[in-house]
Design a protein around this motif. Structure first.
Motif, PDB file in Angstrom:
ATOM      1  N   ALA A 167       0.862  -1.365   0.197  1.00 22.47           N
ATOM      2  CA  ALA A 167      -0.092   0.025  -0.111  1.00 22.47           C
ATOM      3  C   ALA A 167       0.854   1.339   0.083  1.00 22.47           C
ATOM      4  N   SER A 168       0.405   2.488  -0.578  1.00 19.01           N
ATOM      5  CA  SER A 168       1.151   3.627  -0.797  1.00 19.01           C
ATOM      6  C   SER A 168       1.559   3.957   0.931  1.00 19.01           C
ATOM      7  N   LYS A 169       2.686   4.393   0.839  1.00 18.78           N
ATOM      8  CA  LYS A 169       3.340   5.165   2.334  1.00 18.78           C
ATOM      9  C   LYS A 169       3.133   6.767   2.228  1.00 18.78           C
ATOM     10  N   GLU A 170       3.157   7.111   0.977  1.00 16.88           N
ATOM     11  CA  GLU A 170       3.206   8.629   0.837  1.00 16.88           C
ATOM     12  C   GLU A 170       2.417   8.944  -0.387  1.00 16.88           C
ATOM     13  N   GLY A 171       2.303  10.218  -0.719  1.00 14.60           N
ATOM     14  CA  GLY A 171       1.453  10.658  -1.833  1.00 14.60           C
ATOM     15  C   GLY A 171       0.071  10.437  -1.899  1.00 14.60           C
ATOM     16  N   PRO A 172      -0.668  10.898  -2.806  1.00 14.72           N
ATOM     17  CA  PRO A 172      -2.245  10.604  -2.889  1.00 14.72           C
ATOM     18  C   PRO A 172      -2.916   9.224  -2.248  1.00 14.72           C
ATOM     19  N   GLY A 173      -1.996   8.255  -2.794  1.00 17.49           N
ATOM     20  CA  GLY A 173      -2.642   7.009  -2.689  1.00 17.49           C
ATOM     21  C   GLY A 173      -2.573   6.395  -0.987  1.00 17.49           C
ATOM     22  N   SER A 174      -1.748   7.294  -0.363  1.00 17.80           N
ATOM     23  CA  SER A 174      -1.706   7.165   1.270  1.00 17.80           C
ATOM     24  C   SER A 174      -2.733   7.923   1.980  1.00 17.80           C
ATOM     25  N   MET A 175      -3.381   8.683   1.182  1.00 17.76           N
ATOM     26  CA  MET A 175      -4.311   9.676   1.829  1.00 17.76           C
ATOM     27  C   MET A 175      -5.773   9.309   1.784  1.00 17.76           C
ATOM     28  N   HIS A 176      -6.036   8.679   2.698  1.00 23.67           N
ATOM     29  CA  HIS A 176      -7.620   8.062   2.581  1.00 23.67           C
ATOM     30  C   HIS A 176      -7.928   7.988   4.242  1.00 23.67           C
ATOM     31  N   ALA A 177      -9.534   7.766   4.410  1.00 23.16           N
ATOM     32  CA  ALA A 177     -10.253   7.661   5.465  1.00 23.16           C
ATOM     33  C   ALA A 177      -9.729   6.298   5.956  1.00 23.16           C
ATOM     34  N   SER A 178     -10.043   5.823   7.025  1.00 27.69           N
ATOM     35  CA  SER A 178      -9.904   4.425   7.665  1.00 27.69           C
ATOM     36  C   SER A 178     -10.815   3.605   6.903  1.00 27.69           C
ATOM     37  N   VAL A 179     -10.312   2.352   6.727  1.00 30.50           N
ATOM     38  CA  VAL A 179     -11.018   1.059   5.732  1.00 30.50           C
ATOM     39  C   VAL A 179     -12.666   1.094   6.239  1.00 30.50           C
ATOM     40  N   LEU A 180     -12.684   1.075   7.553  1.00 31.02           N
ATOM     41  CA  LEU A 180     -14.060   0.780   7.874  1.00 31.02           C
ATOM     42  C   LEU A 180     -15.038   2.031   7.627  1.00 31.02           C
ATOM     43  N   LEU A 181     -14.518   3.108   7.976  1.00 33.81           N
ATOM     44  CA  LEU A 181     -15.337   4.372   7.455  1.00 33.81           C
ATOM     45  C   LEU A 181     -15.431   4.537   5.987  1.00 33.81           C
ATOM     46  N   SER A 182     -14.650   4.081   5.322  1.00 36.63           N
ATOM     47  CA  SER A 182     -14.587   4.101   3.680  1.00 36.63           C
ATOM     48  C   SER A 182     -15.670   3.159   3.511  1.00 36.63           C
ATOM     49  N   LEU A 183     -15.622   1.969   4.133  1.00 40.82           N
ATOM     50  CA  LEU A 183     -16.784   0.905   3.737  1.00 40.82           C
ATOM     51  C   LEU A 183     -18.179   1.377   4.090  1.00 40.82           C
ATOM     52  N   GLY A 184     -18.436   1.938   5.366  1.00 37.30           N
ATOM     53  CA  GLY A 184     -19.851   2.446   5.672  1.00 37.30           C
ATOM     54  C   GLY A 184     -20.113   3.680   4.473  1.00 37.30           C
ATOM     55  N   ALA A 185     -19.165   4.389   4.106  1.00 40.84           N
ATOM     56  CA  ALA A 185     -19.655   5.371   3.433  1.00 40.84           C
ATOM     57  C   ALA A 185     -20.102   4.870   2.019  1.00 40.84           C
ATOM     58  N   GLY A 186     -18.868   3.996   1.493  1.00 39.66           N
ATOM     59  CA  GLY A 186     -19.259   3.176   0.214  1.00 39.66           C
ATOM     60  C   GLY A 186     -20.757   2.525   0.194  1.00 39.66           C
ATOM     61  N   LEU A 187     -20.979   1.763   1.279  1.00 39.99           N
ATOM     62  CA  LEU A 187     -22.184   1.126   1.530  1.00 39.99           C
ATOM     63  C   LEU A 187     -23.468   2.008   1.093  1.00 39.99           C
ATOM     64  N   LEU A 188     -23.253   3.338   1.814  1.00 38.20           N
ATOM     65  CA  LEU A 188     -24.561   4.301   1.814  1.00 38.20           C
ATOM     66  C   LEU A 188     -24.571   4.903   0.586  1.00 38.20           C
ATOM     67  N   VAL A 189     -23.459   5.435  -0.065  1.00 36.00           N
ATOM     68  CA  VAL A 189     -23.268   5.934  -1.418  1.00 36.00           C
ATOM     69  C   VAL A 189     -24.028   5.099  -2.574  1.00 36.00           C
ATOM     70  N   GLY A 190     -23.287   3.963  -2.306  1.00 37.19           N
ATOM     71  CA  GLY A 190     -23.750   2.622  -3.355  1.00 37.19           C
ATOM     72  C   GLY A 190     -25.166   2.345  -3.248  1.00 37.19           C
ATOM     73  N   ALA A 191     -25.871   2.487  -2.104  1.00 41.21           N
ATOM     74  CA  ALA A 191     -27.126   2.096  -2.211  1.00 41.21           C
ATOM     75  C   ALA A 191     -27.972   3.416  -2.617  1.00 41.21           C
ATOM     76  N   LEU A 192     -27.424   4.611  -2.527  1.00 41.91           N
ATOM     77  CA  LEU A 192     -28.196   5.871  -2.983  1.00 41.91           C
ATOM     78  C   LEU A 192     -28.098   5.791  -4.370  1.00 41.91           C
ATOM     79  N   ALA A 193     -27.003   5.450  -5.104  1.00 44.46           N
ATOM     80  CA  ALA A 193     -26.775   5.666  -6.389  1.00 44.46           C
ATOM     81  C   ALA A 193     -27.486   4.336  -6.941  1.00 44.46           C
ATOM     82  N   GLN A 194     -27.581   3.391  -6.327  1.00 49.25           N
ATOM     83  CA  GLN A 194     -28.550   2.139  -7.073  1.00 49.25           C
ATOM     84  C   GLN A 194     -29.990   2.737  -7.230  1.00 49.25           C
ATOM     85  N   ARG A 195     -30.669   3.041  -5.970  1.00 44.03           N
ATOM     86  CA  ARG A 195     -32.024   3.629  -5.804  1.00 44.03           C
ATOM     87  C   ARG A 195     -32.282   4.870  -6.890  1.00 44.03           C
TER      88      ARG A 195
END
Length: 245
Positions: free
Chosen positions: A61-89
Protein backbone atom coordinates in the motif's frame (compact mmCIF):
# COMPACT_ATOMS: atom_id res chain seq x y z
CA UNK A 1 -11.32 25.78 -13.24
CA UNK A 2 -9.20 23.03 -14.78
CA UNK A 3 -12.13 20.70 -14.12
CA UNK A 4 -14.43 22.88 -16.25
CA UNK A 5 -12.32 22.09 -19.29
CA UNK A 6 -12.59 18.42 -18.44
CA UNK A 7 -16.36 18.77 -17.99
CA UNK A 8 -16.61 20.38 -21.42
CA UNK A 9 -14.64 17.46 -22.86
CA UNK A 10 -16.92 14.97 -21.09
CA UNK A 11 -19.99 16.66 -22.59
CA UNK A 12 -18.38 16.62 -26.03
CA UNK A 13 -17.59 12.91 -25.72
CA UNK A 14 -21.14 12.16 -24.61
CA UNK A 15 -22.46 14.16 -27.56
CA UNK A 16 -20.35 12.12 -30.00
CA UNK A 17 -21.54 8.91 -28.38
CA UNK A 18 -25.17 10.03 -28.60
CA UNK A 19 -24.68 10.66 -32.32
CA UNK A 20 -23.60 7.05 -32.88
CA UNK A 21 -26.40 5.70 -30.69
CA UNK A 22 -28.86 7.69 -32.79
CA UNK A 23 -27.38 6.09 -35.89
CA UNK A 24 -27.94 2.59 -34.52
CA UNK A 25 -24.85 1.73 -32.45
CA UNK A 26 -25.36 -1.40 -30.38
CA UNK A 27 -23.18 -3.78 -28.39
CA UNK A 28 -25.71 -6.55 -29.02
CA UNK A 29 -28.64 -8.01 -27.13
CA UNK A 30 -28.37 -8.79 -23.42
CA UNK A 31 -28.92 -12.49 -22.76
CA UNK A 32 -30.01 -14.18 -19.49
CA UNK A 33 -27.19 -15.91 -17.60
CA UNK A 34 -26.87 -18.33 -14.72
CA UNK A 35 -27.82 -16.67 -11.43
CA UNK A 36 -24.47 -17.64 -9.88
CA UNK A 37 -22.68 -15.40 -12.38
CA UNK A 38 -24.35 -12.41 -10.78
CA UNK A 39 -22.72 -13.11 -7.41
CA UNK A 40 -19.20 -13.62 -8.77
CA UNK A 41 -18.24 -9.93 -8.80
CA UNK A 42 -19.44 -9.41 -5.22
CA UNK A 43 -17.48 -12.44 -4.02
CA UNK A 44 -14.29 -11.16 -5.68
CA UNK A 45 -14.69 -7.68 -4.17
CA UNK A 46 -15.38 -9.18 -0.73
CA UNK A 47 -12.22 -11.28 -1.05
CA UNK A 48 -10.18 -8.17 -1.89
CA UNK A 49 -11.67 -6.42 1.16
CA UNK A 50 -10.57 -9.31 3.37
CA UNK A 51 -7.03 -8.97 2.00
CA UNK A 52 -7.05 -5.25 2.78
CA UNK A 53 -8.26 -5.88 6.33
CA UNK A 54 -5.75 -8.68 6.92
CA UNK A 55 -2.92 -6.57 5.42
CA UNK A 56 -0.52 -9.47 4.70
CA UNK A 57 3.17 -8.73 4.21
CA UNK A 58 2.93 -9.22 0.45
CA UNK A 59 0.11 -6.66 0.12
CA UNK A 60 1.68 -3.31 -0.77
CA UNK A 61 0.00 0.00 0.00
CA UNK A 62 1.16 3.54 -0.65
CA UNK A 63 3.14 5.08 2.21
CA UNK A 64 3.17 8.60 0.78
CA UNK A 65 1.45 10.69 -1.86
CA UNK A 66 -2.26 10.71 -2.80
CA UNK A 67 -2.57 6.93 -2.51
CA UNK A 68 -1.76 7.08 1.19
CA UNK A 69 -4.30 9.82 1.93
CA UNK A 70 -7.58 8.12 2.73
CA UNK A 71 -10.05 7.54 5.54
CA UNK A 72 -9.99 4.39 7.65
CA UNK A 73 -11.08 1.21 5.89
CA UNK A 74 -14.21 0.78 8.02
CA UNK A 75 -15.28 4.41 7.56
CA UNK A 76 -14.69 4.10 3.82
CA UNK A 77 -16.69 0.87 3.75
CA UNK A 78 -19.62 2.50 5.57
CA UNK A 79 -19.59 5.52 3.26
CA UNK A 80 -19.35 3.24 0.24
CA UNK A 81 -22.34 1.19 1.34
CA UNK A 82 -24.41 4.34 1.86
CA UNK A 83 -23.40 5.98 -1.42
CA UNK A 84 -23.80 2.69 -3.27
CA UNK A 85 -27.34 2.23 -1.98
CA UNK A 86 -28.28 5.81 -2.88
CA UNK A 87 -26.70 5.49 -6.34
CA UNK A 88 -28.54 2.22 -6.97
CA UNK A 89 -31.92 3.60 -5.93
CA UNK A 90 -31.53 6.88 -7.82
CA UNK A 91 -29.87 5.32 -10.92
CA UNK A 92 -27.24 8.06 -10.64
CA UNK A 93 -24.93 8.27 -13.64
CA UNK A 94 -22.84 11.30 -14.53
CA UNK A 95 -22.58 10.42 -18.20
CA UNK A 96 -26.23 9.38 -18.26
CA UNK A 97 -27.23 12.80 -16.97
CA UNK A 98 -25.66 14.55 -19.95
CA UNK A 99 -26.82 11.81 -22.36
CA UNK A 100 -30.46 12.01 -21.26
CA UNK A 101 -30.37 15.81 -21.40
CA UNK A 102 -29.16 15.69 -25.01
CA UNK A 103 -31.30 12.79 -26.24
CA UNK A 104 -34.57 13.22 -24.35
CA UNK A 105 -34.36 16.65 -22.67
CA UNK A 106 -34.72 14.67 -19.41
CA UNK A 107 -33.18 16.53 -16.45
CA UNK A 108 -33.62 13.83 -13.73
CA UNK A 109 -30.05 12.48 -13.69
CA UNK A 110 -28.56 15.86 -14.58
CA UNK A 111 -30.24 17.34 -11.50
CA UNK A 112 -28.48 14.73 -9.38
CA UNK A 113 -25.14 15.84 -10.84
CA UNK A 114 -25.95 19.46 -10.00
CA UNK A 115 -26.86 18.56 -6.41
CA UNK A 116 -23.54 16.72 -5.96
CA UNK A 117 -21.63 19.71 -7.36
CA UNK A 118 -23.39 22.19 -5.07
CA UNK A 119 -22.89 19.92 -2.05
CA UNK A 120 -19.18 19.50 -2.77
CA UNK A 121 -18.83 23.25 -3.33
CA UNK A 122 -20.47 24.07 -0.01
CA UNK A 123 -18.32 21.49 1.76
CA UNK A 124 -15.13 22.92 0.24
CA UNK A 125 -16.14 26.43 1.28
CA UNK A 126 -16.91 25.35 4.85
CA UNK A 127 -13.53 23.65 5.34
CA UNK A 128 -11.60 26.40 3.55
CA UNK A 129 -10.46 24.21 0.62
CA UNK A 130 -11.96 26.25 -2.20
CA UNK A 131 -9.40 28.18 -4.25
CA UNK A 132 -10.68 29.55 -7.55
CA UNK A 133 -8.18 29.45 -10.40
CA UNK A 134 -6.03 27.23 -12.61
CA UNK A 135 -2.70 27.29 -10.77
CA UNK A 136 -1.71 25.33 -7.65
CA UNK A 137 -4.81 23.13 -7.58
CA UNK A 138 -4.57 19.70 -5.89
CA UNK A 139 -3.39 17.02 -8.34
CA UNK A 140 -4.45 19.18 -11.30
CA UNK A 141 -2.40 20.27 -14.29
CA UNK A 142 -3.03 23.26 -16.54
CA UNK A 143 -2.72 21.51 -19.92
CA UNK A 144 -6.28 22.30 -20.98
CA UNK A 145 -6.15 20.50 -24.33
CA UNK A 146 -5.33 17.17 -22.68
CA UNK A 147 -7.88 17.80 -19.93
CA UNK A 148 -10.48 18.21 -22.67
CA UNK A 149 -9.36 15.29 -24.85
CA UNK A 150 -8.92 12.88 -21.95
CA UNK A 151 -12.45 13.48 -20.72
CA UNK A 152 -13.79 13.38 -24.29
CA UNK A 153 -12.45 9.85 -24.48
CA UNK A 154 -14.00 9.00 -21.11
CA UNK A 155 -17.41 10.40 -22.06
CA UNK A 156 -17.48 8.79 -25.49
CA UNK A 157 -16.46 5.35 -24.21
CA UNK A 158 -18.86 5.54 -21.25
CA UNK A 159 -21.86 6.31 -23.47
CA UNK A 160 -21.07 3.37 -25.74
CA UNK A 161 -20.70 1.14 -22.67
CA UNK A 162 -24.03 2.32 -21.27
CA UNK A 163 -22.89 4.25 -18.21
CA UNK A 164 -20.11 6.03 -16.33
CA UNK A 165 -17.67 4.16 -14.02
CA UNK A 166 -20.00 4.71 -11.04
CA UNK A 167 -22.93 3.26 -12.93
CA UNK A 168 -20.81 0.32 -14.11
CA UNK A 169 -19.81 -0.41 -10.50
CA UNK A 170 -23.42 -0.35 -9.28
CA UNK A 171 -24.58 -2.45 -12.23
CA UNK A 172 -21.81 -5.00 -11.59
CA UNK A 173 -22.94 -5.33 -7.96
CA UNK A 174 -26.48 -5.91 -9.25
CA UNK A 175 -25.22 -8.93 -11.17
CA UNK A 176 -24.40 -7.54 -14.62
CA UNK A 177 -21.31 -9.50 -15.68
CA UNK A 178 -20.61 -7.16 -18.62
CA UNK A 179 -20.30 -4.30 -16.13
CA UNK A 180 -18.11 -6.48 -13.89
CA UNK A 181 -15.69 -7.01 -16.78
CA UNK A 182 -15.75 -3.24 -17.36
CA UNK A 183 -14.90 -2.49 -13.71
CA UNK A 184 -11.98 -4.91 -13.70
CA UNK A 185 -10.83 -3.35 -16.95
CA UNK A 186 -10.88 0.09 -15.29
CA UNK A 187 -8.81 -1.24 -12.38
CA UNK A 188 -6.25 -2.90 -14.65
CA UNK A 189 -6.14 0.16 -16.89
CA UNK A 190 -5.45 2.45 -13.92
CA UNK A 191 -2.68 0.13 -12.71
CA UNK A 192 -1.18 0.03 -16.21
CA UNK A 193 -1.31 3.82 -16.54
CA UNK A 194 0.43 4.44 -13.22
CA UNK A 195 3.04 1.69 -13.49
CA UNK A 196 4.03 2.67 -17.02
CA UNK A 197 4.06 6.43 -16.31
CA UNK A 198 1.08 7.28 -18.50
CA UNK A 199 -1.03 8.97 -15.82
CA UNK A 200 -1.25 12.75 -15.50
CA UNK A 201 0.37 14.60 -12.61
CA UNK A 202 0.41 18.22 -11.40
CA UNK A 203 3.34 18.75 -13.78
CA UNK A 204 1.21 17.76 -16.76
CA UNK A 205 0.48 14.81 -19.02
CA UNK A 206 3.57 12.78 -20.02
CA UNK A 207 4.21 12.04 -23.69
CA UNK A 208 3.18 8.42 -23.19
CA UNK A 209 -0.13 9.54 -21.71
CA UNK A 210 -0.77 11.84 -24.66
CA UNK A 211 -0.15 8.98 -27.10
CA UNK A 212 -2.46 6.77 -25.02
CA UNK A 213 -5.30 9.30 -25.23
CA UNK A 214 -4.95 9.63 -29.01
CA UNK A 215 -4.79 5.85 -29.45
CA UNK A 216 -7.83 5.49 -27.19
CA UNK A 217 -9.82 7.97 -29.27
CA UNK A 218 -8.89 6.12 -32.47
CA UNK A 219 -9.85 2.73 -31.01
CA UNK A 220 -13.19 3.97 -29.67
CA UNK A 221 -13.91 5.65 -33.02
CA UNK A 222 -13.22 2.39 -34.88
CA UNK A 223 -15.49 0.44 -32.50
CA UNK A 224 -18.24 3.05 -32.83
CA UNK A 225 -18.10 3.05 -36.62
CA UNK A 226 -17.86 -0.74 -36.88
CA UNK A 227 -20.85 -1.41 -34.61
CA UNK A 228 -22.91 1.35 -36.21
CA UNK A 229 -22.32 1.07 -39.93
CA UNK A 230 -20.81 -2.40 -40.41
CA UNK A 231 -23.64 -4.86 -39.71
CA UNK A 232 -23.10 -8.62 -39.66
CA UNK A 233 -25.84 -10.90 -41.06
CA UNK A 234 -26.87 -11.83 -37.50
CA UNK A 235 -27.13 -8.18 -36.49
CA UNK A 236 -29.15 -7.50 -39.60
CA UNK A 237 -31.66 -10.24 -38.82
CA UNK A 238 -31.99 -9.04 -35.20
CA UNK A 239 -32.51 -5.45 -36.36
CA UNK A 240 -35.12 -6.54 -38.91
CA UNK A 241 -36.96 -8.59 -36.31
CA UNK A 242 -36.98 -5.69 -33.85
CA UNK A 243 -38.30 -3.34 -36.52
CA UNK A 244 -41.05 -5.75 -37.50
CA UNK A 245 -42.16 -6.05 -33.88
Amino acid sequence: LNALLGLAGLAAGVGIGVFFIGKGFSLGRALPQNRSNGYLFTFVIAFILLIVLAAPAWFFASKEGPGSMHASVLLSLGAGLLVGALAQRSRLCFVGGIRDLIMFRDTYLFTGMAVIFVTALIGSLLVGKFHLGFENQPLAHTQGVWNFLGMTLAGWASVLLGGCPLRQLVSAAEGNTDSAVTVFGLILGAAFAHNFKLAAAPTGVPAGGQYAVVIGLVVVALIAVALTYVKTPVQGRVASGQKAC
